[in-house]
Design a protein around this motif. Structure first.
Motif, PDB file in Angstrom:
ATOM      1  N   UNK A 225     -14.202  16.738  32.336  1.00  0.00           N
ATOM      2  CA  UNK A 225     -15.101  16.321  33.408  1.00  0.00           C
ATOM      3  C   UNK A 225     -16.554  16.582  33.032  1.00  0.00           C
ATOM      4  N   UNK A 226     -17.459  16.062  33.836  1.00  0.00           N
ATOM      5  CA  UNK A 226     -18.880  16.181  33.534  1.00  0.00           C
ATOM      6  C   UNK A 226     -19.369  17.611  33.436  1.00  0.00           C
ATOM      7  N   UNK A 227     -18.746  18.527  34.183  1.00  0.00           N
ATOM      8  CA  UNK A 227     -19.195  19.921  34.145  1.00  0.00           C
ATOM      9  C   UNK A 227     -18.884  20.600  32.823  1.00  0.00           C
ATOM     10  N   UNK A 228     -18.084  19.937  31.956  1.00  0.00           N
ATOM     11  CA  UNK A 228     -17.688  20.535  30.676  1.00  0.00           C
ATOM     12  C   UNK A 228     -18.594  20.121  29.517  1.00  0.00           C
ATOM     13  N   UNK A 229     -19.724  19.508  29.785  1.00  0.00           N
ATOM     14  CA  UNK A 229     -20.516  18.921  28.708  1.00  0.00           C
ATOM     15  C   UNK A 229     -21.337  19.920  27.902  1.00  0.00           C
ATOM     16  N   UNK A 230     -21.644  21.106  28.452  1.00  0.00           N
ATOM     17  CA  UNK A 230     -22.521  22.039  27.749  1.00  0.00           C
ATOM     18  C   UNK A 230     -21.825  22.628  26.522  1.00  0.00           C
ATOM     19  N   UNK A 231     -22.623  23.162  25.599  1.00  0.00           N
ATOM     20  CA  UNK A 231     -22.118  23.605  24.301  1.00  0.00           C
ATOM     21  C   UNK A 231     -21.069  24.710  24.412  1.00  0.00           C
ATOM     22  N   UNK A 232     -21.155  25.539  25.452  1.00  0.00           N
ATOM     23  CA  UNK A 232     -20.202  26.637  25.594  1.00  0.00           C
ATOM     24  C   UNK A 232     -18.918  26.210  26.297  1.00  0.00           C
ATOM     25  N   UNK A 233     -18.773  24.915  26.519  1.00  0.00           N
ATOM     26  CA  UNK A 233     -17.557  24.411  27.171  1.00  0.00           C
ATOM     27  C   UNK A 233     -16.790  23.480  26.232  1.00  0.00           C
ATOM     28  N   UNK A 234     -16.884  22.160  26.429  1.00  0.00           N
ATOM     29  CA  UNK A 234     -16.045  21.248  25.646  1.00  0.00           C
ATOM     30  C   UNK A 234     -16.269  21.375  24.142  1.00  0.00           C
ATOM     31  N   UNK A 235     -17.497  21.424  23.638  1.00  0.00           N
ATOM     32  CA  UNK A 235     -17.667  21.587  22.186  1.00  0.00           C
ATOM     33  C   UNK A 235     -17.033  22.871  21.653  1.00  0.00           C
ATOM     34  N   UNK A 236     -17.189  23.994  22.369  1.00  0.00           N
ATOM     35  CA  UNK A 236     -16.566  25.251  21.938  1.00  0.00           C
ATOM     36  C   UNK A 236     -15.048  25.150  22.044  1.00  0.00           C
ATOM     37  N   UNK A 237     -14.572  24.509  23.087  1.00  0.00           N
ATOM     38  CA  UNK A 237     -13.132  24.307  23.277  1.00  0.00           C
ATOM     39  C   UNK A 237     -12.541  23.537  22.094  1.00  0.00           C
ATOM     40  N   UNK A 238     -13.188  22.456  21.708  1.00  0.00           N
ATOM     41  CA  UNK A 238     -12.694  21.641  20.597  1.00  0.00           C
ATOM     42  C   UNK A 238     -12.660  22.460  19.314  1.00  0.00           C
ATOM     43  N   UNK A 287     -17.166  14.386  27.659  1.00  0.00           N
ATOM     44  CA  UNK A 287     -17.170  14.908  29.025  1.00  0.00           C
ATOM     45  C   UNK A 287     -17.844  13.929  29.963  1.00  0.00           C
ATOM     46  N   UNK A 288     -17.254  13.734  31.152  1.00  0.00           N
ATOM     47  CA  UNK A 288     -17.875  12.881  32.152  1.00  0.00           C
ATOM     48  C   UNK A 288     -17.025  12.738  33.393  1.00  0.00           C
ATOM     49  N   UNK A 289     -17.656  12.724  34.565  1.00  0.00           N
ATOM     50  CA  UNK A 289     -16.947  12.438  35.805  1.00  0.00           C
ATOM     51  C   UNK A 289     -16.580  13.675  36.597  1.00  0.00           C
ATOM     52  N   UNK A 290     -15.809  13.453  37.668  1.00  0.00           N
ATOM     53  CA  UNK A 290     -15.359  14.532  38.537  1.00  0.00           C
ATOM     54  C   UNK A 290     -14.125  15.198  37.927  1.00  0.00           C
ATOM     55  N   UNK A 291     -13.520  16.156  38.656  1.00  0.00           N
ATOM     56  CA  UNK A 291     -12.477  16.985  38.063  1.00  0.00           C
ATOM     57  C   UNK A 291     -11.214  16.994  38.900  1.00  0.00           C
TER      58      UNK A 291
END
Length: 584
Positions: A225-238, A287-291
């Motif tokens: 979702x859009x809230x996961x776009x910051x570096x400490x979220x989706x990029x770190x997750x990947x 990342x994008x959209x609601x959750x």
């Protein structure tokens, strides 16, 4: 008709005609938006290319295979309305839809479950303490994140048992799997009160080499979702999941489910030998959209069931900031959903990411009811620790529904207090009820629990004695027993529990605490001071640091050295920076 009247009549006619035209234009625009909305409601963004869906049937799910992964886009959320689409979406190339980067939250909306420290209990009135074990560690790394950011953690983010269980205490493991874990105990003086004793119970799971772990069916359930776009979220997750993928074996299978406004299957079950396909699928996440986390959980369990491995490891790994905002997002409803699904033999691990809107309450509780564990990943080193170093214990369960019950001898023990495990307490009768869910132990897991106790005659009582109370008589043949420790557990897949009993003796009190006890006590005091210091007396940050620095256990990964640095930071943030002048 005079000139003025004629002009007025003409003006009125023109104005009426103009208004009628405006109404027609508005109606046409409204009808157009309505149609556009209806069309968009028939569109599911099953990839980053918009794809029309037949409203009569189920939404198609686009999958990535070895043949199409190079060109296959990744699911984003379904736009809700034309105004939302115009406000949030932008054309990137052709008909590919991307979402603008969300702004950082203006205020901190992180969620933590409120709890109070366990109270002091009088052994004469309530001699039995019962709780479920907990192997979660998320509180430690989440608190570390806040301290490193120069923020004092909120008290409810600090769970003492997760602070303590972050560390490996080096307990001896059992020699065989007939009893899946060893039980280690110790009693010695509390460092913050010489009139009190600390009673430590340590459990060590049977260690299984990675090569001996049964084939694994793993579903990565990833919040895009859009809230996961910051570096400490989706990029770190990947990046963290890539570390795990590199350790997969050919017999392991990985599927990837993502969710934003809707859920989709990005990667069908793929052999661990085909690492390139898995890594490419991870690289294409956006990342994008609601959750809609509830829909994602349902789909992930369906995929896990479709690929279930008998006598193997079957697990969903949910990675999210927990900011569910559409579909099922109430924590209690989500817990019910997960509790229903755990009966299928599929465990749930939750991994928390990010800050500002992190929902710790949801992530931690879902893992508890999902027969899994919860960790928080604040950097890539933590990702490696959880998903690589501790893969065996994270993946393979060796004991289920593990419960601890301690019966204190009121003839010798005046008071006791369990440190931590506030959200894992059980009723006394739950201990013998095999239908009651409890915690799981993974291969090689350490679990530590500590009681602070006051012996009769020590002078350390916190509660005044009753004027008309009676002193409990010493039971025949039990004059040296401080307490009886009981543990119940089930072998994986079994419905009937097994019982272990071990008496704790007054003659076993150590004059000098071991390094394990000193480390556990320093962690317990650290957690208490972060929560306000209600239970550690005159013990201050200076004392915590000295106690932690006196431990001589191996520290090959540098976790204890890092812990001492966190003590210094916590001291500064709480306004008592005296530890900065102390050298080891």
């Amino acid at each position: 008709m005079n000139r003025k009247a004629l002009v007025f009549a003409i003006s009125l006619i023109l104005l009426t005609a103009c208004n009628n035209q405006v109404k027609k234009d508005v109606a046409a625009e409204t009808e157009s938006d309505k149609k556009e909305t209806q069309e968009l409601e028939r569109i599911e963004v099953t990839s980053s290319r918009i794809k029309r869906v037949d409203m009569e049937g189920e939404s198609p799910i686009q999958v990535i295979t070895r043949d199409n992964i190079a060109n296959a886009p990744v699911p984003l959320a379904k736009p809700v309305s034309p105004p939302m689409l115009r406000a949030q979406a932008k054309a990137v190339s052709g008909n590919i839809v991307g979402y603008a980067q969300p702004q950082e939250p203006e205020q901190n909306t992180e969620k933590y479950k409120n709890f109070s420290d366990n109270p002091i209990q009088l052994a004469a009135e309530n001699p039995v303490s019962t709780f479920s074990i907990d192997v979660d560690t998320g509180s430690y790394s989440n608190v570390r994140r806040m301290l490193n950011n120069g923020t004092r953690p909120p008290a409810d983010s600090v769970r003492a048992e997760e602070i303590i269980n972050y560390f490996d205490f080096g307990y001896a493991a059992p020699n065989s799997r007939r009893q899946p874990f060893s039980v280690n105990t110790e009693i010695s003086a509390a460092p913050w009160n010489s009139k009190h004793q600390l009673m430590m119970v340590g459990i060590k799971g049977y260690e299984v080499a990675r090569s001996q772990i049964p084939a694994a069916n793993i579903v990565f359930l990833i919040d895009t979702s859009g809230s996961m776009s910051s570096e400490d979220k989706l990029p770190l997750l990947i990046s963290s999941f890539k570390e795990m993928v590199n350790k997969l074996r050919p017999q392991d299978r990985v599927s990837i489910v993502v969710y934003a406004g809707s859920a989709g299957l990005v990667l069908p079950a793929t052999s661990g030998a085909d690492k390139g396909t898995i890594l490419q699928a991870l690289d294409k996440l956006q990342a994008g959209g609601s959750t809609n986390g509830g829909q994602g959980i349902e789909l992930a369990y369906k995929i896990a069931k479709d690929n279930f491995i008998g006598n193997g490891v079957n697990r969903v790994i949910l990675a999210t900031d927990g900011d569910f905002n559409v579909g099922i997002y109430d924590t209690e409803m989500l817990k019910t959903l997960v509790a229903d699904q755990r009966k299928s033999g599929i465990a749930l691990t939750t991994l928390g990411f990010g800050q500002g809107n992190y929902n710790d309450q949801m992530a931690e509780q879902l893992a508890d009811v999902g027969n899994g564990n919860h960790a928080y990943i604040d950097n890539l080193n933590e990702g490696r620790k959880v998903l690589v170093e501790e893969m065996s214990s994270t993946m393979m369960t060796i004991a289920q529904d593990v419960k601890i019950q301690v019966e204190f001898n009121p003839a010798l023990v005046s008071e006791y207090r369990l440190i931590g495990y506030e959200n894992r307490k059980l009723n006394r009768e739950d201990f013998n009820n095999d239908k009651i869910d409890a915690g799981e132990i993974g291969a090689g897991h350490d679990v530590t629990a500590i009681y602070e106790i006051t012996l009769i005659g020590s002078g350390g009582e916190s509660v005044s004695p009753l004027r008309y109370g009676k002193t409990a008589p010493v039971a025949a043949g039990k004059s040296d027993e401080i307490a009886l420790l009981r543990l119940r557990y089930k072998q994986p897949g079994n419905e009937q529990s097994q019982l272990i009993e071990k008496p704790m003796l007054r003659s076993g009190i150590s004059a000098k605490p071991s390094d394990r006890m000193k480390l556990a006590a320093s962690l317990a005091a650290y957690a208490d001071l972060l929560r306000g210091g209600k239970n550690s007396g005159q013990f201050k940050w200076n004392d915590v640091r000295q106690l932690a620095a006196s431990v001589s256990l191996p520290d090959s990964w540098g976790y204890r050295a890092e812990f001492i640095g966190l003590i210094d930071q916590a001291s500064r943030l709480t306004g008592t920076p005296d530890v900065a002048q102390i050298s080891e």
